[in-house]
Enzyme design. Structure first.
Site, PDB file in Angstrom:
ATOM      1  N   LYS A  13      10.885  28.460  25.331  1.00  0.00           N
ATOM      2  CA  LYS A  13      11.620  29.091  26.443  1.00  0.00           C
ATOM      3  C   LYS A  13      12.009  28.066  27.518  1.00  0.00           C
ATOM      4  CE  LYS A  13       8.701  32.308  27.837  1.00  0.00           C
ATOM      5  NZ  LYS A  13       7.514  32.040  27.011  1.00  0.00           N
ATOM      6  N   ARG A  88       6.479  40.255  31.946  1.00  0.00           N
ATOM      7  CA  ARG A  88       5.553  40.030  30.838  1.00  0.00           C
ATOM      8  C   ARG A  88       4.889  41.324  30.416  1.00  0.00           C
ATOM      9  NH1 ARG A  88       4.654  34.278  31.460  1.00  0.00           N
ATOM     10  NH2 ARG A  88       3.222  33.415  29.944  1.00  0.00           N
ATOM     11  N   ARG A 122       1.627  19.630  22.974  1.00  0.00           N
ATOM     12  CA  ARG A 122       2.604  19.620  24.077  1.00  0.00           C
ATOM     13  C   ARG A 122       2.182  18.689  25.220  1.00  0.00           C
ATOM     14  NH1 ARG A 122       4.962  24.850  27.162  1.00  0.00           N
ATOM     15  NH2 ARG A 122       2.834  25.141  27.935  1.00  0.00           N
ATOM     16  N   ARG A 152      -1.192  20.534  29.968  1.00  0.00           N
ATOM     17  CA  ARG A 152      -1.625  21.674  30.794  1.00  0.00           C
ATOM     18  C   ARG A 152      -3.042  22.112  30.438  1.00  0.00           C
ATOM     19  NH1 ARG A 152       3.052  26.150  30.871  1.00  0.00           N
ATOM     20  NH2 ARG A 152       1.222  27.421  30.498  1.00  0.00           N
ATOM     21  N   ARG A 163      -3.744  33.922  24.643  1.00  0.00           N
ATOM     22  CA  ARG A 163      -2.403  34.156  25.201  1.00  0.00           C
ATOM     23  C   ARG A 163      -1.503  34.864  24.184  1.00  0.00           C
ATOM     24  NH1 ARG A 163      -1.060  28.281  27.011  1.00  0.00           N
ATOM     25  NH2 ARG A 163       0.928  29.043  27.767  1.00  0.00           N
TER      26      ARG A 163
HETATM   27  P1  AMP Z   1       3.560  30.266  31.314  1.00  0.00           P
HETATM   28  O1  AMP Z   1       3.778  28.974  32.015  1.00  0.00           O
HETATM   29  O2  AMP Z   1       4.771  31.180  31.388  1.00  0.00           O
HETATM   30  O3  AMP Z   1       3.049  30.110  29.907  1.00  0.00           O
HETATM   31  O4  AMP Z   1       2.396  31.037  32.131  1.00  0.00           O
HETATM   32  C1  AMP Z   1       1.105  30.497  32.257  1.00  0.00           C
HETATM   33  C2  AMP Z   1       0.162  31.573  32.781  1.00  0.00           C
HETATM   34  O5  AMP Z   1       0.600  32.026  34.071  1.00  0.00           O
HETATM   35  C3  AMP Z   1       0.075  32.834  31.923  1.00  0.00           C
HETATM   36  O6  AMP Z   1      -0.820  32.683  30.840  1.00  0.00           O
HETATM   37  C4  AMP Z   1      -0.407  33.845  32.960  1.00  0.00           C
HETATM   38  O7  AMP Z   1      -1.791  33.677  33.236  1.00  0.00           O
HETATM   39  C5  AMP Z   1       0.353  33.417  34.218  1.00  0.00           C
HETATM   40  N1  AMP Z   1       1.660  34.124  34.314  1.00  0.00           N
HETATM   41  C6  AMP Z   1       2.903  33.584  34.213  1.00  0.00           C
HETATM   42  N2  AMP Z   1       3.856  34.526  34.337  1.00  0.00           N
HETATM   43  C7  AMP Z   1       3.201  35.702  34.522  1.00  0.00           C
HETATM   44  C8  AMP Z   1       3.626  37.054  34.688  1.00  0.00           C
HETATM   45  N3  AMP Z   1       4.922  37.400  34.672  1.00  0.00           N
HETATM   46  N4  AMP Z   1       2.662  37.998  34.868  1.00  0.00           N
HETATM   47  C9  AMP Z   1       1.359  37.671  34.894  1.00  0.00           C
HETATM   48  N5  AMP Z   1       0.891  36.435  34.697  1.00  0.00           N
HETATM   49  C10 AMP Z   1       1.794  35.443  34.518  1.00  0.00           C
END
Ligand code: AMP
Length: 207
Positions: A13, A88, A122, A152, A163
């Site tokens: 993404k 999400r 990554r 990360r 996840r």
């Molecule tokens: P990402 O960078 O999009 O993979 O997000 C990393 C983490 O941030 C996720 O595993 C969640 O813990 C939190 N997170 C990101 N976006 C959301 C969202 N829309 N709702 C809730 N938690 C989020």
């Protein structure tokens, strides 16, 4: 143009969003990045978010939706935006309806085995955000800007499995929720350029 990007973690993404931003003059809004920025700045939101992110769980809706709504209000969003990582859950999608309308939803579809493979390798540039994978780029500095790469905290197999579970349970139902606006693209067949070309043609058709 207002777009939502759907896809499991490691579906690509971030890379796709960055290509769209370049060609369509809109901004990328990643709720994950916004949380990480809050963590870096030591804010209350950051402290709360970290406790969920470390476990691979979703940060509670009231915090996430407020943060997103405030971000969309900013001037740079006037021409449009691409949401990467939000909504999400169906609950967040319902809340989003009250905040803004959406033109299209793109789903990046990638097999789970491929996602696990991508997770462990990554690496991200600490300055420009360029994304690499150790399978094809095994250096510790960015090829574009020379800054150090980092991994990360949540990029490990244990967290990725959690996840992915969260994605299947909470986020995958959005594919039905947005059925009328949905464009599905396979994210693993012929590499990121081919994937992006398909999306680009779709978005050009929308304009
Ligand atoms: P990402 O960078 O999009 O993979 O997000 C990393 C983490 O941030 C996720 O595993 C969640 O813990 C939190 N997170 C990101 N976006 C959301 C969202 N829309 N709702 C809730 N938690 C989020």
């Amino acid at each position: 143009m207002k777009i939502i990007l759907l896809g499991a973690p490691f579906s690509g993404k971030g890379t796709l969003a960055r290509n769209i931003v370049k060609d369509f003059d809109i901004v990328q809004i990643s709720t994950g990045d916004l949380f990480r920025e809050n963590i870096k700045n030591g804010t209350e939101v950051g402290k709360l978010a970290k406790s969920y992110m470390d476990k691979g769980e979703l940060v509670p809706d009231e915090v996430t939706i407020k943060m997103l709504a405030e971000r969309i209000e900013k001037d740079d969003c006037k021409k449009g935006f691409i949401l990467d990582g939000f909504p999400r859950s169906v609950n967040q999608a319902i809340a989003l309806k009250d905040i803004t309308d959406i033109d299209a939803v793109i789903e990046l579809d990638v097999p789970l085995d491929e996602i696990r493979r991508r997770c462990v390798g990554r690496r991200i540039c600490s300055k420009c955000g360029e994304i690499y994978n150790t399978s094809s780029y095994d250096k510790t500095i960015c090829a574009k800007c020379g800054s150090p790469l980092f991994q990360r905290d949540d990029d490990n197999l244990e967290t990725i499995n959690l996840r992915l579970e969260v994605y299947e349970k909470q986020t995958a139902p959005l594919i039905n929720f947005y059925a009328e606006k949905l464009f599905v693209v396979q994210g693993s067949e012929k590499g990121p350029e081919e994937t992006y070309n398909k999306v680009k043609n779709f978005l050009k058709g929308l304009k």
